[in-house]
Design a protein around this motif. Structure first.
Motif, PDB file in Angstrom:
ATOM      1  N   ILE A  75       0.814  -1.223   0.000  1.00 46.42           N
ATOM      2  CA  ILE A  75       0.000   0.000   0.000  1.00 46.42           C
ATOM      3  C   ILE A  75       0.848   1.273   0.000  1.00 46.42           C
ATOM      4  N   TYR A  76       2.120   1.165   0.351  1.00 53.79           N
ATOM      5  CA  TYR A  76       3.004   2.335   0.388  1.00 53.79           C
ATOM      6  C   TYR A  76       3.864   2.471  -0.865  1.00 53.79           C
ATOM      7  N   ARG A  81       6.269   1.478  -9.489  1.00 56.34           N
ATOM      8  CA  ARG A  81       7.575   1.419  -8.818  1.00 56.34           C
ATOM      9  C   ARG A  81       7.771   0.033  -8.225  1.00 56.34           C
ATOM     10  N   ALA A  82       9.046  -0.342  -8.074  1.00 52.79           N
ATOM     11  CA  ALA A  82       9.380  -1.673  -7.566  1.00 52.79           C
ATOM     12  C   ALA A  82       9.479  -1.710  -6.045  1.00 52.79           C
ATOM     13  N   GLY A  83       9.654  -0.543  -5.424  1.00 46.54           N
ATOM     14  CA  GLY A  83       9.853  -0.531  -3.980  1.00 46.54           C
ATOM     15  C   GLY A  83       9.513   0.808  -3.367  1.00 46.54           C
ATOM     16  N   PHE A  89       8.891   5.087   2.615  1.00 42.64           N
ATOM     17  CA  PHE A  89       9.409   4.392   3.798  1.00 42.64           C
ATOM     18  C   PHE A  89       9.082   5.190   5.060  1.00 42.64           C
ATOM     19  N   GLU A  90       9.221   6.519   4.964  1.00 43.28           N
ATOM     20  CA  GLU A  90       8.911   7.398   6.087  1.00 43.28           C
ATOM     21  C   GLU A  90       7.417   7.302   6.439  1.00 43.28           C
ATOM     22  N   ALA A  91       6.550   7.260   5.417  1.00 43.45           N
ATOM     23  CA  ALA A  91       5.106   7.121   5.655  1.00 43.45           C
ATOM     24  C   ALA A  91       4.795   5.781   6.318  1.00 43.45           C
ATOM     25  N   LEU A  92       5.466   4.713   5.882  1.00 41.25           N
ATOM     26  CA  LEU A  92       5.287   3.396   6.492  1.00 41.25           C
ATOM     27  C   LEU A  92       5.718   3.434   7.958  1.00 41.25           C
TER      28      LEU A  92
END
Length: 195
Positions: A75-76, A81-83, A89-92
């Motif tokens: 979901i993030y 995009r692949a990753g 990452f910050e939102a996760l």
């Protein structure tokens, strides 16, 4: 003892969130998070794939079910995009923090700024204290104060009796010297008085 030699307390410790998961200072949190991101980004392409994340968690002894990890992270990851890029990452991380500790209070930013200012003031006071505490023993003696006053060219430095009076005026525990707590109390009094 469990089979495989593992400790029965090990898994319980993994479920307790670390108090450092969310720092009070947003800027320090971002710097720390960027370092983690760079460590997880094995190939240095600016994205963390689910495989890279799984590998990093496994190396930390926090192995996760690959399917659960993929569904949580998916979901993030923006379409195409692949990753996870750093912002993703910050939102996760923020989402996990909210799930573990509750949503961040809007007043947290103000509190974080106040905490950062207090931390900076504390650092400044410790630095000033070290200027006076020439021998580094954690105390300012009359002799050390006299030396600093002389370096500053203040007339009080010429009279050791006057220097002792200055020490006594802030020496709350009456041990004949000033510790950091007493120095800090004195400096805060000067700041308030001078404001």
């Amino acid at each position: 003892m469990e089979e495989g030699g593992g400790s029965p307390h090990r898994n319980r410790a993994l479920h307790r969130p670390s108090p450092s998961f969310r720092l009070r200072s947003p800027s320090l949190n971002t710097v720390r998070l960027r370092r983690v991101f760079d460590l997880f980004d094995q190939n240095g392409d600016g994205e963390i794939t689910v495989d890279e994340l799984a590998l990093a968690l496994d190396r930390l002894g926090l192995g996760a079910d690959p399917d659960e990890l993929a569904s949580t992270v998916a979901i993030y990851i923006p379409p195409g995009r692949a990753g996870l890029a750093f912002d993703d990452f910050e939102a996760l991380h923020r989402s996990l923090g909210d799930a573990l500790f509750g949503a961040a209070d809007p007043g947290d930013e103000k509190a974080a700024a106040a905490a950062a200012a207090a931390e900076e003031e504390e650092q400044d006071m410790r630095e000033a204290f070290r200027v006076f505490d020439e021998d580094g023993d954690g105390f300012i003696s009359a002799a050390e104060l006299q030396v600093v006053l002389a370096k500053l060219g203040l007339p009080e430095a010429r009279n050791i009796g006057r220097v002792h009076e200055m020490i006594c005026s802030v020496d709350q525990d009456r041990d004949g010297r000033v510790d950091f707590r007493e120095f800090k109390h004195m400096m805060q009094g000067i700041s308030v008085w001078g404001a």
